[in-house]
Design a protein around this motif. Structure first.
Motif, PDB file in Angstrom:
ATOM      1  N   PRO A  35       0.810  -1.193   0.172  1.00 36.21           N
ATOM      2  CA  PRO A  35      -0.149  -0.154   0.022  1.00 36.21           C
ATOM      3  C   PRO A  35       0.775   1.186  -0.001  1.00 36.21           C
ATOM      4  N   ARG A  36       0.469   2.161  -0.893  1.00 36.11           N
ATOM      5  CA  ARG A  36       1.665   3.295  -0.941  1.00 36.11           C
ATOM      6  C   ARG A  36       1.570   4.187   0.306  1.00 36.11           C
ATOM      7  N   GLU A  37       0.541   3.838   1.244  1.00 39.86           N
ATOM      8  CA  GLU A  37       0.534   4.916   2.290  1.00 39.86           C
ATOM      9  C   GLU A  37       1.176   4.383   3.586  1.00 39.86           C
ATOM     10  N   VAL A  38       1.755   3.345   3.322  1.00 38.29           N
ATOM     11  CA  VAL A  38       2.684   2.871   4.389  1.00 38.29           C
ATOM     12  C   VAL A  38       4.050   3.281   4.585  1.00 38.29           C
ATOM     13  N   VAL A  39       4.442   4.107   3.508  1.00 41.18           N
ATOM     14  CA  VAL A  39       5.856   4.576   3.501  1.00 41.18           C
ATOM     15  C   VAL A  39       5.822   5.983   4.395  1.00 41.18           C
ATOM     16  N   THR A  40       6.538   6.001   5.579  1.00 42.51           N
ATOM     17  CA  THR A  40       6.628   7.325   6.472  1.00 42.51           C
ATOM     18  C   THR A  40       8.071   7.547   6.481  1.00 42.51           C
ATOM     19  N   HIS A  41       8.311   8.792   7.360  1.00 40.96           N
ATOM     20  CA  HIS A  41       9.534   9.390   7.491  1.00 40.96           C
ATOM     21  C   HIS A  41       9.785   9.503   8.992  1.00 40.96           C
ATOM     22  N   ALA A  42      11.099   9.221   9.373  1.00 37.44           N
ATOM     23  CA  ALA A  42      11.587   9.093  10.578  1.00 37.44           C
ATOM     24  C   ALA A  42      12.971   9.559  10.810  1.00 37.44           C
ATOM     25  N   MET A  43      13.506   9.718  12.280  1.00 35.16           N
ATOM     26  CA  MET A  43      14.660   9.953  12.408  1.00 35.16           C
ATOM     27  C   MET A  43      15.035   9.431  14.098  1.00 35.16           C
ATOM     28  N   GLY A  44      16.018   8.705  14.035  1.00 32.39           N
ATOM     29  CA  GLY A  44      16.553   8.464  15.461  1.00 32.39           C
ATOM     30  C   GLY A  44      18.186   8.383  15.523  1.00 32.39           C
ATOM     31  N   MET A  45      18.583   8.087  16.504  1.00 29.97           N
ATOM     32  CA  MET A  45      20.034   7.960  16.831  1.00 29.97           C
ATOM     33  C   MET A  45      20.360   6.964  18.128  1.00 29.97           C
ATOM     34  N   SER A  46      21.084   6.306  18.034  1.00 29.15           N
ATOM     35  CA  SER A  46      21.414   5.551  19.395  1.00 29.15           C
ATOM     36  C   SER A  46      21.461   6.035  20.506  1.00 29.15           C
ATOM     37  N   GLU A  47      22.052   7.554  20.806  1.00 30.92           N
ATOM     38  CA  GLU A  47      22.021   8.215  21.946  1.00 30.92           C
ATOM     39  C   GLU A  47      20.662   8.562  22.249  1.00 30.92           C
ATOM     40  N   SER A  48      19.577   8.223  21.696  1.00 32.85           N
ATOM     41  CA  SER A  48      18.278   8.517  21.935  1.00 32.85           C
ATOM     42  C   SER A  48      17.308   7.323  21.819  1.00 32.85           C
ATOM     43  N   THR A  49      17.837   6.169  22.105  1.00 33.71           N
ATOM     44  CA  THR A  49      16.709   4.916  22.034  1.00 33.71           C
ATOM     45  C   THR A  49      16.237   4.940  20.562  1.00 33.71           C
ATOM     46  N   ALA A  50      17.119   5.228  19.623  1.00 35.68           N
ATOM     47  CA  ALA A  50      16.912   5.073  18.114  1.00 35.68           C
ATOM     48  C   ALA A  50      15.683   5.825  17.729  1.00 35.68           C
ATOM     49  N   LYS A  51      14.860   6.313  18.424  1.00 35.43           N
ATOM     50  CA  LYS A  51      13.532   7.252  17.912  1.00 35.43           C
ATOM     51  C   LYS A  51      13.462   8.615  18.437  1.00 35.43           C
ATOM     52  N   ILE A  52      13.706   9.798  17.560  1.00 36.65           N
ATOM     53  CA  ILE A  52      13.422  11.074  17.881  1.00 36.65           C
ATOM     54  C   ILE A  52      12.081  11.768  17.406  1.00 36.65           C
ATOM     55  N   ILE A  53      12.032  11.660  16.196  1.00 35.59           N
ATOM     56  CA  ILE A  53      10.934  12.144  15.406  1.00 35.59           C
ATOM     57  C   ILE A  53      10.384  11.215  14.397  1.00 35.59           C
ATOM     58  N   THR A  54       9.296  11.400  14.201  1.00 35.47           N
ATOM     59  CA  THR A  54       8.440  10.425  13.154  1.00 35.47           C
ATOM     60  C   THR A  54       7.109  11.394  12.699  1.00 35.47           C
ATOM     61  N   GLU A  55       7.024  10.829  11.348  1.00 30.64           N
ATOM     62  CA  GLU A  55       5.753  11.320  10.704  1.00 30.64           C
ATOM     63  C   GLU A  55       4.509  10.813  11.077  1.00 30.64           C
ATOM     64  N   PRO A  56       3.306  10.909  11.021  1.00 27.48           N
ATOM     65  CA  PRO A  56       2.079  10.189  11.366  1.00 27.48           C
ATOM     66  C   PRO A  56       1.887   9.172  10.551  1.00 27.48           C
ATOM     67  N   ILE A  57       2.044   8.014  11.124  1.00 28.88           N
ATOM     68  CA  ILE A  57       1.948   6.781  10.429  1.00 28.88           C
ATOM     69  C   ILE A  57       0.517   6.858   9.360  1.00 28.88           C
ATOM     70  N   ARG A  58       0.687   6.476   8.354  1.00 29.22           N
ATOM     71  CA  ARG A  58      -0.277   6.232   7.071  1.00 29.22           C
ATOM     72  C   ARG A  58      -0.597   7.626   6.688  1.00 29.22           C
ATOM     73  N   ARG A  59       0.198   8.792   6.932  1.00 29.02           N
ATOM     74  CA  ARG A  59       0.053  10.308   6.409  1.00 29.02           C
ATOM     75  C   ARG A  59       0.309   9.906   5.020  1.00 29.02           C
ATOM     76  N   PHE A  60      -0.335  10.235   4.078  1.00 33.41           N
ATOM     77  CA  PHE A  60      -0.049   9.883   2.529  1.00 33.41           C
ATOM     78  C   PHE A  60      -0.495  11.219   1.634  1.00 33.41           C
ATOM     79  N   PRO A  61       0.303  11.795   0.818  1.00 38.44           N
ATOM     80  CA  PRO A  61       1.714  11.205   0.659  1.00 38.44           C
ATOM     81  C   PRO A  61       2.473  11.765   1.612  1.00 38.44           C
ATOM     82  N   PRO A  62       3.795  11.258   2.029  1.00 39.67           N
ATOM     83  CA  PRO A  62       4.660  11.726   2.855  1.00 39.67           C
ATOM     84  C   PRO A  62       4.993  13.192   2.623  1.00 39.67           C
ATOM     85  N   LYS A  63       5.270  14.096   3.555  1.00 38.76           N
ATOM     86  CA  LYS A  63       5.408  15.566   3.409  1.00 38.76           C
ATOM     87  C   LYS A  63       6.649  16.096   3.021  1.00 38.76           C
ATOM     88  N   PHE A  64       6.927  16.669   1.865  1.00 41.21           N
ATOM     89  CA  PHE A  64       8.036  17.057   1.530  1.00 41.21           C
ATOM     90  C   PHE A  64       7.729  18.831   1.253  1.00 41.21           C
TER      91      PHE A  64
END
Length: 196
Positions: A35-64
């Motif tokens: 499904p097209r709507e499963v693709v989302t953006h996120a960012m994390g790093m090891s120093e912050s338990t891998a997840k810092i920010i994320t797009e809302p799940i199933r927001r389509f299209p991903p925001k640019f």
């Protein structure tokens, strides 16, 4: 015979996230049932338990966001209409999660730059680690950053970013930034121009 119809979330955390590459990826896998709507953006790093920010799940299209390239070189964000000639297109990585706080700081003055200014992304919250094991100096430099207004401690991510309408947009790495005659250039943009 590939069946991807069961996919719920596909996270794109590339540096940088390219709209054209993501579109090609989606178009290649839709015939396999993704499904097209499963693709989302996120960012994390090891120093912050891998997840810092994320797009809302199933927001389509991903925001640019399309921004003026001249202002971008000056660390300012000026939004232009999608498809504008020579516009720089940057992906939203979404919003913070849990109690995580993100600020965009001037890496030299430590001022909180607020929205629509490019600077270093600083993070704090309960998901941020306490430091590096047995590395006191590196811990102090990376995990104990203080803003000029006294707020602290923040994790210095080393990532360049800006906030627009509450969403965080990553633009590159501080250490990778190339400054020529006072103008900022991101190596991935130079590389992309050469390859295109």
């Amino acid at each position: 015979n590939l069946d991807l119809s069961c996919l719920k979330v596909v996270i794109n955390g590339a540096e940088p996230i390219r709209q054209t590459s993501e579109t090609l990826f989606i178009e290649a896998l839709v015939p396999c049932g993704m499904p097209r709507e499963v693709v989302t953006h996120a960012m994390g790093m090891s120093e912050s338990t891998a997840k810092i920010i994320t797009e809302p799940i199933r927001r389509f299209p991903p925001k640019f966001l399309s921004i003026n390239p001249k202002a971008y070189e000056e660390n300012r964000v000026v939004v232009v209409p999608p498809g504008s000639p020579n516009a720089t297109v940057v992906a939203s990585n979404g919003f913070t999660v849990l109690d995580t706080e993100v600020v965009i700081a001037d890496p030299h003055t430590c001022h909180d730059l607020g929205e629509d200014r490019v600077g270093e992304m600083w993070v704090r919250g309960t998901t941020v680690a306490q430091g590096y094991y047995n590395l006191a100096e590196a811990t102090k430099t990376t995990f104990h950053a203080q803003l000029s207004d006294g707020r602290c401690p923040f994790l210095r991510t080393g990532d360049l970013a800006f906030i627009h309408d509450g969403e965080v947009y990553l633009t590159g790495r501080l250490k990778d930034l190339v400054i020529i005659r006072g103008q900022n250039h991101h190596p991935q943009d130079i590389e992309w121009t050469v390859l295109a």
